[in-house]
Scaffold this motif. Structure first.
Motif, PDB file in Angstrom:
ATOM      1  N   LYS A 218       0.868  -1.314   0.020  1.00 12.59           N
ATOM      2  CA  LYS A 218      -0.020   0.011   0.025  1.00 12.59           C
ATOM      3  C   LYS A 218       0.904   1.027   0.136  1.00 12.59           C
ATOM      4  O   LYS A 218       1.788   1.385   0.533  1.00 12.59           O
ATOM      5  CB  LYS A 218      -0.945   0.023   1.261  1.00 12.59           C
ATOM      6  CG  LYS A 218      -1.847  -1.243   1.291  1.00 12.59           C
ATOM      7  CD  LYS A 218      -2.814  -1.173   0.274  1.00 12.59           C
ATOM      8  CE  LYS A 218      -3.666  -2.577   0.254  1.00 12.59           C
ATOM      9  NZ  LYS A 218      -4.733  -2.784  -0.864  1.00 12.59           N
ATOM     10  N   ASN A 219       0.581   2.159  -0.724  1.00  7.25           N
ATOM     11  CA  ASN A 219       1.227   3.589  -0.819  1.00  7.25           C
ATOM     12  C   ASN A 219       0.620   4.598   0.114  1.00  7.25           C
ATOM     13  O   ASN A 219       0.167   5.620  -0.224  1.00  7.25           O
ATOM     14  CB  ASN A 219       1.319   4.005  -2.376  1.00  7.25           C
ATOM     15  CG  ASN A 219       2.288   5.137  -2.355  1.00  7.25           C
ATOM     16  OD1 ASN A 219       3.190   5.477  -1.779  1.00  7.25           O
ATOM     17  ND2 ASN A 219       2.277   5.826  -3.655  1.00  7.25           N
ATOM     18  N   THR A 220       0.687   4.118   1.384  1.00  8.30           N
ATOM     19  CA  THR A 220       0.041   4.837   2.390  1.00  8.30           C
ATOM     20  C   THR A 220       1.201   5.005   3.422  1.00  8.30           C
ATOM     21  O   THR A 220       2.009   4.148   3.592  1.00  8.30           O
ATOM     22  CB  THR A 220      -1.198   4.359   2.931  1.00  8.30           C
ATOM     23  OG1 THR A 220      -0.828   2.849   3.569  1.00  8.30           O
ATOM     24  CG2 THR A 220      -2.218   4.085   1.903  1.00  8.30           C
ATOM     25  N   ARG A 221       1.088   6.055   4.292  1.00  5.53           N
ATOM     26  CA  ARG A 221       1.793   6.685   5.624  1.00  5.53           C
ATOM     27  C   ARG A 221       1.719   5.314   6.595  1.00  5.53           C
ATOM     28  O   ARG A 221       0.715   4.904   6.728  1.00  5.53           O
ATOM     29  CB  ARG A 221       1.611   7.946   6.026  1.00  5.53           C
ATOM     30  CG  ARG A 221       2.048   8.862   5.230  1.00  5.53           C
ATOM     31  CD  ARG A 221       1.325  10.167   5.561  1.00  5.53           C
ATOM     32  NE  ARG A 221       1.635  10.576   6.854  1.00  5.53           N
ATOM     33  CZ  ARG A 221       2.965  11.316   7.365  1.00  5.53           C
ATOM     34  NH1 ARG A 221       3.661  11.722   6.310  1.00  5.53           N
ATOM     35  NH2 ARG A 221       3.336  11.841   8.619  1.00  5.53           N
ATOM     36  N   THR A 222       2.862   5.088   7.141  1.00  2.00           N
ATOM     37  CA  THR A 222       2.698   4.041   8.192  1.00  2.00           C
ATOM     38  C   THR A 222       2.935   4.770   9.446  1.00  2.00           C
ATOM     39  O   THR A 222       3.302   5.861   9.589  1.00  2.00           O
ATOM     40  CB  THR A 222       3.999   3.307   8.133  1.00  2.00           C
ATOM     41  OG1 THR A 222       5.327   3.545   7.977  1.00  2.00           O
ATOM     42  CG2 THR A 222       3.928   2.422   6.733  1.00  2.00           C
TER      43      THR A 222
END
Length: 480
Positions: A218-222
């Motif tokens: 996923k291209n989302t912030r962790t």
């Protein structure tokens, strides 16, 4: 004949060559250099491959440069994104100004009287000479012009389209077609999900199965991205990927039976009930005897649930005008065949080496710490790991080369050449420690490796990084 002189020549403007240039200009700014690139663009493999879905099979936090952090959140990226990232990195540090395109090296000639290399270079049909004291090969070990020769009986009788992924035609229309992909490696596993989006039916035909595992992409912030500034977050994620990747390899090699069971369990929960796990997803080899295939967010397995994708395990009896007949008598109807049968190995872009006019027998020589070649002066080759990110390996090797060049400059030495002491009995091992078909078939063109140091390449980043920083530059290396 036009002649150019440089302290160092880097061959190849792919990820290895660009990284080498950064290290060289950062640590040795008084060493003028040039990058010779045979093609017309920066990016190497990632500019060459244009087949649908081409992507990395390593995480970009370690596959990317440590000095130019990957600025997305997804660990796996497509080829176009990677090529763009490499170009941005080169432009940011003015490395692109040192690249000369369409310069293909034909041969390398060392003179012991002058302690110089002369490179015979083809620039769009015109021969040019480049002279240098030190050469760094960032050419990898793939043949860009010819794929692996894997005979398929009757392929010439197929009356429809045959495509090899390495030479995928631009704007190829495959909508509504029945496609058979021959192969089960990373390329085939990558192609299938993308082709299914438009094709009527896609079948991956494999002689034997490969380990295929899903990975969250996923291209989302962790949480790490939320808690720390971008550069700090990148370092944490990079360190985590280095450690977990290494531990995964060691775990697989230490507990192969348990790992096989675990991988089979993961896959069996992903595939549709009409596709049996055995024989299609039950490899005969242990994990990491060949490289694992990664499918981001399980896209390969999701494709199998569409009803337009399938896997077939068997051997080809013959190809006929409209399909493929297996030894089992089953016929696979096809409008297009994709031969994802692997890459062909090639060293130094196919160029020849000469030492004082004598041809250098590369396959007969040993590698010095996986970086330099026995009896070949002032020459380094940058290769990465087979069980981790390529870039980690080429960066560790380049750090060692910078240290060697600095030492040579400090002591006013003009030549460094690996020598195997007379009477030494070396126990040989495979240079690339995998059992993949393309490696087995191409082993005869590779240099040799031994189990004894310093003729054994390092197989993990930590040990190679430590050696690059603190290891002996005298053992097995003659410097004058």
């Amino acid at each position: 004949m036009e002649t150019h002189h440089y302290s160092v020549i880097i061959v190849g403007a792919g990820i290895a060559g660009i990284n080498a240039a950064y290290r060289l200009q950062s640590e040795l700014p008084d060493h003028p250099y040039v990058i010779l690139e045979a093609r017309s663009a920066i990016g190497g493999t990632w500019d060459l491959f244009r087949y649908p879905g081409v992507r990395s099979d390593s995480d970009l936090f370690t596959f990317g440069f440590s000095w130019f952090p990957w600025d997305e959140f997804n660990p796996i990226a497509d080829g176009e994104s990677i090529a763009g990232y490499i170009r941005r990195a080169a432009a940011h540090y003015d490395i692109d100004r040192h690249v000369v395109f369409r310069h293909r090296v034909l041969s390398y000639h060392w003179s012991s009287t002058e302690n110089l290399w002369t490179l015979l270079v083809d620039h769009q049909g015109q021969l040019v000479l480049y002279i240098t004291r030190f050469i760094i090969l960032g050419t990898g070990y793939y043949d860009y012009d010819k794929p692996l020769d894997s005979p398929i009986p009757g392929l010439d009788r197929f009356e429809r389209q045959v495509v090899h992924p390495q030479f995928w035609p631009a704007n190829l229309d495959y909508e509504g077609k029945r496609i058979v992909i021959i192969g089960s490696g990373a390329t085939a596993v990558t192609l299938l999900p993308r082709l299914v989006e438009k094709a009527a039916k896609v079948t991956m035909l494999q002689r034997s199965p490969t380990y295929i595992l899903p990975m969250v992409n996923k291209n989302t912030r962790t949480t790490v991205d939320a808690l720390f500034p971008p550069r700090v977050a990148h370092r944490i994620k990079r360190a985590r990927w280095i450690i977990t990747s290494r531990l995964t390899v060691l775990f697989c090699q230490t507990f192969p039976r348990f790992t096989r069971w675990l991988f089979r369990l993961i896959v069996s929960n992903r595939i549709p009930p009409q596709i049996p796990c055995s024989p299609h997803f039950d490899p005969k080899y242990n994990p990491w005897e060949q490289r694992l295939c990664i499918c981001p967010d399980g896209d390969f397995f999701a494709s199998l649930h569409t009803g337009r994708a399938d896997v077939e395990t068997g051997t080809i009896r013959e190809v006929v005008a409209d399909g493929i007949i297996l030894d089992s008598e089953k016929k696979l109807e096809a409008d297009m065949i994709v031969t994802a049968t692997g890459m062909r190995l090639q060293m130094a872009g196919g160029a020849s080496f000469y030492v004082d006019d004598e041809k250098y027998p590369l396959p007969e020589k040993y590698t010095w710490n996986g970086v330099m070649l026995q009896d070949l002066p002032n020459m380094a080759m940058l290769t990465g790991y087979t069980n981790a990110s390529w870039t980690l390996g080429v960066d560790a090797k380049m750090r060692l080369i910078c240290r060697l060049l600095r030492s040579m400059a400090d002591h006013q030495h003009s030549m460094a050449v690996p020598r195997v002491p007379g009477g030494s009995k070396l126990e040989e091992k495979q240079l690339l420690d995998l059992k993949s078909t393309y490696i087995v078939k191409g082993a005869e063109i590779l240099p040799r490796a031994a189990k004894q140091r310093p003729w054994c390449p390092h197989d993990n980043y930590l040990s190679e990084w430590l050696f690059a920083k603190y290891g002996s530059l005298e053992e097995g290396l003659e410097v004058t």
